[in-house]
Design an enzyme around this catalytic site. Structure first.
Site, PDB file in Angstrom:
ATOM      1  N   HIS A   1       1.846   1.947  -3.304  1.00  0.00           N
ATOM      2  CA  HIS A   1       0.897   2.925  -3.832  1.00  0.00           C
ATOM      3  C   HIS A   1       1.415   4.356  -3.764  1.00  0.00           C
ATOM      4  O   HIS A   1       0.655   5.303  -3.800  1.00  0.00           O
ATOM      5  CB  HIS A   1      -0.440   2.814  -3.102  1.00  0.00           C
ATOM      6  CG  HIS A   1      -1.163   1.532  -3.388  1.00  0.00           C
ATOM      7  ND1 HIS A   1      -2.381   1.220  -2.841  1.00  0.00           N
ATOM      8  CD2 HIS A   1      -0.837   0.478  -4.181  1.00  0.00           C
ATOM      9  CE1 HIS A   1      -2.770   0.027  -3.282  1.00  0.00           C
ATOM     10  NE2 HIS A   1      -1.846  -0.447  -4.088  1.00  0.00           N
TER      11      HIS A   1
ATOM     12  N   ASP B   1       0.845  -1.202   0.000  1.00  0.00           N
ATOM     13  CA  ASP B   1       0.000   0.000   0.000  1.00  0.00           C
ATOM     14  C   ASP B   1       0.877   1.247   0.000  1.00  0.00           C
ATOM     15  O   ASP B   1       1.972   1.221  -0.543  1.00  0.00           O
ATOM     16  CB  ASP B   1      -0.973  -0.044   1.192  1.00  0.00           C
ATOM     17  CG  ASP B   1      -2.257   0.721   0.915  1.00  0.00           C
ATOM     18  OD1 ASP B   1      -2.189   1.767   0.260  1.00  0.00           O
ATOM     19  OD2 ASP B   1      -3.334   0.285   1.346  1.00  0.00           O
TER      20      ASP B   1
END
Ligand SMILES: *[C@@H]1O[C@H](CO)[C@@H](O)[C@H](O)[C@H]1NC(C)=O
Ligand SMILES: *[C@@H]1O[C@H](CO)[C@@H](O)[C@H](O)[C@H]1NC(C)=O
Ligand SMILES: *[C@@H]1O[C@H](CO)[C@@H](O)[C@H](O)[C@H]1NC(C)=O
Ligand SMILES: *[C@@H]1O[C@H](CO)[C@@H](O)[C@H](O)[C@H]1NC(C)=O
Length: 462
Positions: free
Chosen positions: A288, A265
């Site tokens: 991310h 993430d």
């Protein structure tokens, strides 16, 4: 005659040397055992009352509290959390003490809360490995929010060449299954623990260590101030869901630097209530990217983020690069944010503002929004996968003072992305060089009235 006299002289000298040597060895041993006894007493001091001396010898400033001396086994199998707690409680009472997790041992730890306030300048020296319970089902149901929880600590440092291993495999692999079939929740709880969390803690430094495989976020600060993170490594596999690297919430005066972060993430996630945050010299990816938000999910309280600088970043194979995401329907404000000198390699969306952030297929449209103003994207270079610039601001209140300067992004040959920069309701200036050239026509200029409206929303934050 002469010969025998010198012989006896030599003999006496010899004797003297032996006697002296013996004496000094004995006295050294005595001193050693004395020290050992004292150490032993000191360690036990806090727990066993009624030792021989009426008042326990206080540990001198700068003492070391090795978990092995407090009963830790370090075999990776026995639960050593009680030993860590005991060492912590001892060190907490002494100025400039060090709790030591020695190298070459593995310490299995149940969830623990290491609580302050302590005497100043406490250090946790992690040279060995801390292991979380590997079975999700064996976690105590009452401690699902985090594994190692620091609470109310001040002027505290974590340092060392060791590893904090959240052993999250179990939690990740089951999560997809869990999401599909919520009824199957008996074995895998819906809350997942963060590996290291600081709560309400000030002047904290975390450096040099590795934090890996957290079930959820790796390192989290909330309600804290004066945070320094330097030279750490965070990693978990690309397919581990929601495993943010560093997560900040309600935290001010932060510097995060010279670290390597690759997770499933966000490398760094900056949430509501953060200000004066400086993130620099980070290697990020896969993951991310670095993000502000998602802000405004809680529609009742204002989401406020300001004075954020993210610079000198290298991102490789990330889904996003520099990103601000807000939920519809929130209130609050994001202002004075700079993303600068960011090198991207195969990043899908290097520059993104998404005010329609939504974790479902379709989210309802709302008119209220977290207002965004004063965002600079500067010197962002490299290759992208899907879209070079994607600025989707709210329908009701546009983003203002969004500046794009020196953006040079070329499509990665590996993907078939769009050449087109997309801006919706974004006001600001752009300055060359701008590649692709569509970036030049992306922003709207002016917006004086809009700015005044935006500013009036500022009040909910201050
Ligand atoms: C804690 O650290 C801060 C910042 O370095 C310093 O200003 C403060 O005096 C320290 N407090 C104590 C009790 O040492
Ligand atoms: C960074 O951390 C590593 C691993 O602990 C250590 O070997 C190295 O000396 C640290 N570098 C600096 C500049 O402190
Ligand atoms: C914007 O934020 C930076 C820190 O990121 C700070 O140094 C600067 O003073 C802020 N500017 C304004 C106008 O508040
Ligand atoms: C919400 O607004 C966007 C932008 O105007 C529009 O494309 C979308 O269809 C709307 N969604 C719903 C659920 O009304």
């Amino acid at each position: 005659m002469k010969r025998s006299r010198s012989f006896s002289l030599l003999f006496y000298l010899y004797l003297l040397v032996i006697v002296f040597a013996t004496f000094s060895i004995v006295s050294m041993e005595a001193r050693k055992t004395n020290i050992k006894k004292k150490l032993h007493k000191r360690h036990k001091g806090g727990h066993t009352r009624g030792s021989h001396s009426p008042c326990p010898v206080p540990a001198p400033q700068g003492s070391t509290f090795d978990v092995l001396a407090f009963g830790a086994k370090g075999n990776g199998v026995s639960d050593d959390s009680e030993a860590l707690l005991a060492a912590w409680n001892g060190a907490c009472k002494v100025a400039a003490a060090t709790v030591k997790i020695p190298a070459q041992f593995k310490f299995l730890m149940k969830p623990v809360t290491l609580q302050g306030p302590c005497m100043p300048d406490l250090t946790l020296q992690i040279d060995g490995t801390l292991l979380a319970p590997s079975e999700a089902s064996s976690w105590p149901q009452s401690s699902l929010f985090q594994w190692i929880n620091f609470k109310w600590v001040q002027n505290f440092t974590i340092i060392g060449s060791g590893t904090v291993d959240g052993q999250g495999y179990n939690w990740w692999s089951s999560s997809e299954f869990y999401d599909m079939q919520k009824t199957y929740s008996k074995h895998i709880p819906s809350i997942k623990p963060t590996a290291i969390r600081f709560y309400s803690s000030n002047f904290v430094t975390v450096r040099d260590i590795r934090i890996i495989n957290s079930p959820l976020c790796h390192l989290k600060f909330d309600n804290s101030k004066g945070i320094k993170v330097n030279n750490i490594t965070i990693s978990s596999p690309e397919n581990s869901p929601n495993t943010d690297g560093i997560h900040l919430q309600n935290t001010q005066d932060v510097e995060i630097q010279r670290s390597i972060i690759s997770t499933g993430d966000d490398c760094v996630s900056i949430q509501t209530g953060c200000s004066n945050v400086h993130v620099h010299h980070i290697n990020c990816g896969p993951g991310h990217g670095i993000s502000l938000g998602g802000l405004g999910k809680d529609k009742t309280s204002a989401a406020c983020v300001s004075d954020i600088t993210v610079e000198d970043i290298s991102m490789k194979n990330t889904l996003f690069g520099a990103r601000i995401k807000t939920w519809q329907g929130g209130i609050g404000m994001v202002k004075n944010v700079t993303f600068s000198r960011i090198q991207v390699y195969d990043v899908m969306y290097p520059i993104m503002i998404d005010q329609y952030y939504c974790d479902k297929e379709i989210c309802k449209n709302h008119t209220s929004t977290v207002v965004i103003s004063g965002v600079k994207f500067d010197q962002i270079h490299g290759t992208y996968g899907m879209q070079p610039v994607h600025l989707a601001c709210s329908n009701s209140i546009p983003c203002t003072d969004v500046d794009l300067s020196d953006i040079q992004l070329s499509p990665s040959p590996k993907y078939r992305g769009l050449q087109q920069a997309v801006c919706w309701n974004s006001y600001g200036k752009s300055q060359g060089p701008l590649i692709p050239s569509s970036i030049d026509y992306c922003l709207r200029s002016g917006g004086g009235l809009i700015k005044r409206i935006a500013r009036s929303h500022d009040r909910v934050c201050y």
